[in-house]
Design an enzyme around this catalytic site. Structure first.
Site, PDB file in Angstrom:
ATOM      1  CG  ASP A  59      46.766  55.754  -6.356  1.00 35.74           C
ATOM      2  OD1 ASP A  59      47.998  55.660  -6.377  1.00 35.74           O
ATOM      3  OD2 ASP A  59      46.147  56.653  -6.938  1.00 35.74           O
ATOM      4  NE  ARG A 113      43.591  60.339  -2.576  1.00 35.49           N
ATOM      5  CZ  ARG A 113      43.716  60.894  -3.785  1.00 35.49           C
ATOM      6  NH1 ARG A 113      44.227  62.126  -3.892  1.00 35.49           N
ATOM      7  NH2 ARG A 113      43.343  60.242  -4.865  1.00 35.49           N
ATOM      8  CG  ASP A 248      48.097  66.611 -13.024  1.00 32.87           C
ATOM      9  OD1 ASP A 248      47.759  65.420 -13.139  1.00 32.87           O
ATOM     10  OD2 ASP A 248      48.862  67.034 -12.134  1.00 32.87           O
TER      11      ASP A 248
END
Length: 347
Positions: A59, A113, A248
């Site tokens: 991603d 991340r 979201d």
């Protein structure tokens, strides 16, 4: 938001102590994933921590975050990447595993991340339930997206009730229904506010909100938030006159007095929408990657999917104010010092 913007609620004290918090985390994770699997027709699968670079499977998030990449001693010439999420990997596996319509898969996703800005809600370590479900061509529409969101929201509400039943100190606060609003409508409603401030306003008012259409430029010329161009479909026109088949799930979190994102999800790109989104973002070079070639050639199942934050849910249900209260991680010394002074116990 950066760690310099860390929020320390005045007089904060955890509702639950260490032992009850740890037991609560296990309760939440066991209950939620079982309920989600039943509600959406998902089977659990094992997922990777690493993927090979150059496949297009990792991603890219908003496109600027860099994954951790390294060589492998026994596989010369191959660079491995620690996943940032499994948005594209899941869809690939739907086809590879031969998952039939209308079933799907889910997995415990663990990611790193390194470019994440650390604050109350964000950490370098990311844990979430990643799920993906096969859909038909006729289900690539806004109403199907909404119906799926409603199913997930009812799982979120049911799990909140389980937590409240186990811990009388915690009362349920979620509204019966989730509100749907397009990012364009939010911008029109609050033109002088930044996107995060708009989310705070609507979530404080409604309690639980699904913001539709994240990734495409709005009337101002700017998107509500960044979204990679190669998994969610944020370009397709919808029946309500807007664009986007993604969004979201947000809830109002009283201890922090702010909106909290629990899930990012959406109907995935088909060949046409992928091509358009790659063009709009200047990423046509990805068309030659294995994953993208399969989408462009209609060689992967059409699907809907998303990620639901495990630590975020635990924070919300247990009324915590820092994600470090429910997961062990690495934090700046200045953040640790401020949390100690503010009564926030970081694991």
């Amino acid at each position: 938001m950066s760690h310099s913007d860390l929020r320390i609620p005045p007089g904060y004290r955890p509702v639950l102590g260490f032992a009850d918090t740890q037991a609560g985390i296990r309760l939440i994770k066991d209950e939620f994933q079982a309920r989600l699997a039943r509600a959406l027709g998902l089977r659990r699968v094992t997922s990777p921590l690493l993927v090979a670079a150059g496949t297009g499977l990792n991603d890219d998030l908003t496109g600027v975050e860099q994954p951790i990449r390294f060589g492998l001693k026994d596989i010369p010439g191959v660079q491995a990447e620690i996943v940032q999420s499994l948005a594209k990997w899941k869809r690939w596996k739907l086809g590879e595993y031969g998952i039939p319509y209308p079933e799907g898969i889910y997995t415990d996703m663990n990611a790193i991340r390194p470019d994440e800005a650390l604050d109350n809600l964000h950490s370098v370590y990311v844990d979430q339930w990643d799920w993906e479900k096969v859909i038909s061509r006729d289900e690539r529409n806004l109403e199907f997206l909404r119906s799926t969101v409603r199913i997930i929201y009812q799982v979120i509400r049911a799990t909140e009730q389980v937590v409240a039943d186990h811990y009388p100190e915690i009362a349920t606060i979620l509204p019966r229904d989730i509100t749907f609003v397009h990012a364009e409508e939010l911008e029109q409603r609050y033109p002088d506010l930044a996107p995060a401030q708009r989310e705070n306003r609507i979530c404080e008012e409604r309690g639980a909100v699904f913001v539709v259409g994240i990734g495409a430029p709005l009337g101002s010329g700017r998107p509500h938030d960044g979204r990679a161009p190669d998994y969610d479909d944020w370009v397709t026109p919808t029946a309500d006159g807007f664009r986007g088949l993604n969004g979201d799930i947000l809830v109002w979190h009283p201890p922090l007095q702010r909106a909290m994102e629990l899930s990012s999800m959406g109907i995935r790109v088909d060949g046409e929408s992928l091509r358009r989104q790659l063009e709009q973002t200047g990423h046509q070079n990805r068309e030659d990657l294995p994953f993208h070639r399969k989408v462009l050639r209609d060689e992967l199942p059409l699907s809907i999917g998303g990620g639901i934050g495990q630590s975020r849910l635990c924070m919300f249900y247990l009324r915590k104010v820092h994600i470090g209260e429910v997961q062990a991680g690495i934090w700046p010394d200045c953040m640790l010092q401020r949390c100690r002074a503010g009564g926030i116990p970081i694991l």
